[in-house]
Design a protein around this motif. Sequence first.
Motif, short mmCIF file in Angstrom:
data_model
loop_
_atom_site.label_atom_id
_atom_site.label_comp_id
_atom_site.label_asym_id
_atom_site.label_seq_id
_atom_site.Cartn_x
_atom_site.Cartn_y
_atom_site.Cartn_z
N LEU A 131 0.79 -1.23 0.00
CA LEU A 131 0.00 0.00 0.00
C LEU A 131 0.83 1.28 0.00
O LEU A 131 0.47 2.25 -0.69
CB LEU A 131 -0.95 0.00 1.20
N CYS A 136 -3.14 7.59 -4.08
CA CYS A 136 -4.59 7.36 -4.08
C CYS A 136 -5.12 7.01 -5.48
O CYS A 136 -5.97 6.13 -5.62
CB CYS A 136 -5.32 8.58 -3.53
N GLN A 138 -3.45 5.61 -7.97
CA GLN A 138 -2.99 4.27 -8.33
C GLN A 138 -3.81 3.20 -7.59
O GLN A 138 -4.15 2.17 -8.18
CB GLN A 138 -1.51 4.11 -8.01
N ALA A 139 -4.09 3.45 -6.33
CA ALA A 139 -4.90 2.49 -5.56
C ALA A 139 -6.29 2.36 -6.16
O ALA A 139 -6.82 1.24 -6.26
CB ALA A 139 -4.97 2.93 -4.10
N ALA A 140 -6.89 3.47 -6.58
CA ALA A 140 -8.21 3.42 -7.21
C ALA A 140 -8.16 2.66 -8.53
O ALA A 140 -9.06 1.86 -8.83
CB ALA A 140 -8.74 4.84 -7.42
N GLU A 141 -7.12 2.89 -9.32
CA GLU A 141 -6.97 2.17 -10.60
C GLU A 141 -6.76 0.68 -10.37
O GLU A 141 -7.33 -0.15 -11.07
CB GLU A 141 -5.81 2.76 -11.41
N LEU A 142 -5.94 0.34 -9.38
CA LEU A 142 -5.72 -1.06 -9.06
C LEU A 142 -7.02 -1.72 -8.60
O LEU A 142 -7.34 -2.84 -9.02
CB LEU A 142 -4.64 -1.21 -7.99
N ASP A 143 -7.79 -1.02 -7.79
CA ASP A 143 -9.07 -1.54 -7.34
C ASP A 143 -9.99 -1.81 -8.53
O ASP A 143 -10.67 -2.84 -8.59
CB ASP A 143 -9.73 -0.58 -6.35
N LYS A 144 -9.99 -0.90 -9.49
CA LYS A 144 -10.80 -1.06 -10.70
C LYS A 144 -10.35 -2.30 -11.49
O LYS A 144 -11.17 -3.11 -11.93
CB LYS A 144 -10.69 0.20 -11.56
N LEU A 146 -8.68 -4.92 -10.32
CA LEU A 146 -9.01 -6.12 -9.54
C LEU A 146 -10.49 -6.46 -9.66
O LEU A 146 -10.86 -7.64 -9.75
CB LEU A 146 -8.61 -5.94 -8.08
N GLY A 147 -11.33 -5.45 -9.69
CA GLY A 147 -12.77 -5.69 -9.90
C GLY A 147 -13.04 -6.31 -11.25
O GLY A 147 -13.85 -7.24 -11.37
N SER A 150 -11.87 -9.90 -11.09
CA SER A 150 -12.78 -10.67 -10.24
C SER A 150 -14.08 -10.98 -10.98
O SER A 150 -14.57 -12.12 -10.95
CB SER A 150 -13.07 -9.90 -8.94
#
Length: 176
Positions: A131, A136, A138-144, A146-147, A150
């Motif tokens: 982390l 922030c 990059q974290a949002a893009e990574l979350d996208k 990963l979604g 998934s």
Amino acid sequence: MSAGDFESRWLAPDVNAVWTRFLHVTHRLEHHIDRRLQEQHGITHTQYEIMVRLADSDERAMRMSELADRIVTAKSAVTYQINKLSEMGLVERRKCGRDNRGIWVHLTDAGAERLERAAPCILSLVRELFLDSLNCDQAAELDKLLGTWSDNLDDHDRNPIGHPDHRGPEHAPELS
């Protein structure tokens, strides 16, 4: 990269490089977490994950088959890990009252205590190795991403390749 890069039998060099880097990074991250947990708490990362799932369930117990599904591994691998955790007194097996074939795994008080002591180790490693290196955006893009992965895996689980309902590469999302 475009979706077309993924359609040939072999991966294009730039796509292969991304895949190889992904595997390398995830394996290294897993290795660091596993090594630290073993050194400091005498358990593997897989054993930690099993105990987390048990701690989060009703009455700190789950059926073996459900546990295997939750940690996404083979039932034989869960059996092996449960044997190890049982030898350490961190879990115990109990027969299912309704189904003699079913086995429940319960997290013991000693297991809950070990989990509580190990949790800060995992949290600090997740922050330090994962982390803290992201901003922030990059974290949002990574979350996208990963979604997206998934959702794709969920779709594949519902319609595996070779299954008549599999949608095929022409329905793959366009990459930008």
